[in-house]
Scaffold this active site. Sequence first.
Site, short mmCIF file in Angstrom:
data_model
loop_
_atom_site.label_atom_id
_atom_site.label_comp_id
_atom_site.label_asym_id
_atom_site.label_seq_id
_atom_site.Cartn_x
_atom_site.Cartn_y
_atom_site.Cartn_z
N LYS A 128 -2.36 -0.41 9.94
CA LYS A 128 -1.19 0.03 10.36
C LYS A 128 -0.79 -0.42 11.88
O LYS A 128 -1.88 0.01 12.65
CB LYS A 128 -0.48 1.30 10.11
CG LYS A 128 -0.33 1.55 8.53
CD LYS A 128 0.04 3.08 8.52
CE LYS A 128 0.22 3.49 7.01
NZ LYS A 128 1.31 2.69 6.35
N ARG B 111 -1.58 4.71 -4.22
CA ARG B 111 -1.42 4.56 -5.79
C ARG B 111 -2.65 4.54 -6.42
O ARG B 111 -2.75 4.92 -7.72
CB ARG B 111 -0.62 3.28 -6.10
CG ARG B 111 -1.12 1.99 -5.40
CD ARG B 111 -0.13 0.95 -5.36
NE ARG B 111 0.81 1.12 -4.26
CZ ARG B 111 1.64 0.19 -4.06
NH1 ARG B 111 1.62 -0.89 -4.78
NH2 ARG B 111 2.47 0.37 -3.03
#
Length: 463
Positions: free
Chosen positions: A244, A318
């Site tokens: 990120k 996820r």
Amino acid sequence: MITLRAVSTGLAEGRAPLKVVWVKEGALLPQGEALDARLAGLLRRALEGAGLKAGESLLLYTEEGPVLLFGRGEDDRESGGRLAQALLKLAFPEALVEPLEDAYALAEGLFLGAYRFDRLKTKREEKALTLLLPGVSEALLERARRVAEGVYLARDLVNEPPNLLTPEVLAERALELRAFGVEVEVLDEKAIAELGMGAFLAVAQGSENPPRFIRLRYAPEGARARLDLVGKGLTFDSGGYSLKPTEGMATMKGDMAGAAAVLGAFKAAALLGLPVELRGYIAACENLVSGRAYRVGDVLKTLSGKTVEVMNTDAEGRLTLADALAYAEREGAERILELSTLTGAAVVALGEEVAALFATEPSWGEKVREAAQGAGEKVWPMPLEEAYREKLKSPVADLKNVGDRNGGAITAALFLAEFVRVPLVHLDIAGPAFARKAHALGPEGGTGFGVRTALKVAEALAG
Ligand code: BES
Ligand code: ZN
Ligand code: ZN
């Protein structure tokens, strides 16, 4: 620290260092009117032309003592939150507060608004504030206090920095819930590997801090229903090799807000003695970069048996949730409420105040939506659009972990749905879990979003 007490004397007759009177569009509520009558209309005259808006106040020194005229808004919970914040800035140790129509929402708002996270400051002011509420029941206040305890726990966990709140520490915090009658078990790396949680382990493997799988059970005698809660527990998300940018990482200590909501809900449910069996599952780890970290292109074997090709290491939540959800189902879940700070796309779609709600079964989705509304937490239904399922096709594995840029919150939800057959509600709380600035119900930082909804869902199931 804030304490709420019920008192039987009204606002006009009662004695306290300060009296708080609510105002909206220049109008007073009945107890305020009674006090104003004693003051021969002084309050009304002071209000004339003042145009007091929600959250604004006017402090008067009257012959009955100090009176704070306080502007209330549409929402009684938020009015309470704003008032608590204002009172903590003033020097009165105690105040009589006029009740609002929804006295429960007011009480909850007062507790939530008074929240502070200052344990890491070396200079902190310990301020004790006692609020007296005329004509309100002690039971109502006690209920609000217990709910707030759950929200406070969730906020604290989100606010704690990632160097202090590692996966092991998060598991220790979960173990502390044993004191309230919650059964807690923690599985270490070896146990996680033996179970076959290949996706969870892959995310965790880049960090020196080992992962923990946390199982919770609250099973009161005479429980009338069962609810399984699953929370995303990334104590820090750097993105991994799909790193990120700095700004994107700034709030990633809060990537365990789903787990925090689960723990907060367990604490409050146990304090309230809710007649519902709760199970909780948290896959806690960090997503870091190292010579051992998972890569783009890796193929993982999940607990369910399905294989997943990693096409973006930042879509790690996820992967951890795939194994946690499959585990919940294996443990006999009848229905699952899962909470996660899963996608930036949910924030793009609904902004920072509203959570995205996805349901694999409409009536379960509706139940959670209604509960959220009743709890005063904003959620909005989103479609599990089948047509997008093909975005998750992989040339080498059963699935890949990302689609394209479009509909990112939906493809993430579709991915989760691949790992359970029982009714699942996925709440993407990436927006509302973390406040970038102070708001009506608290300071900047963790909001504890989801605790109140989960509790309301549990209550609705108990009937
Ligand atoms: N934890 C983030 C999602 C997030 C973003 C939470 C902003 C709170 C605020 C999640 O793990 C993530 O990075 N998701 C990616 C998915 C993408 C790679 C498909 C995202 O949203 O960019
Ligand atoms: Zn990520
Ligand atoms: Zn994440």
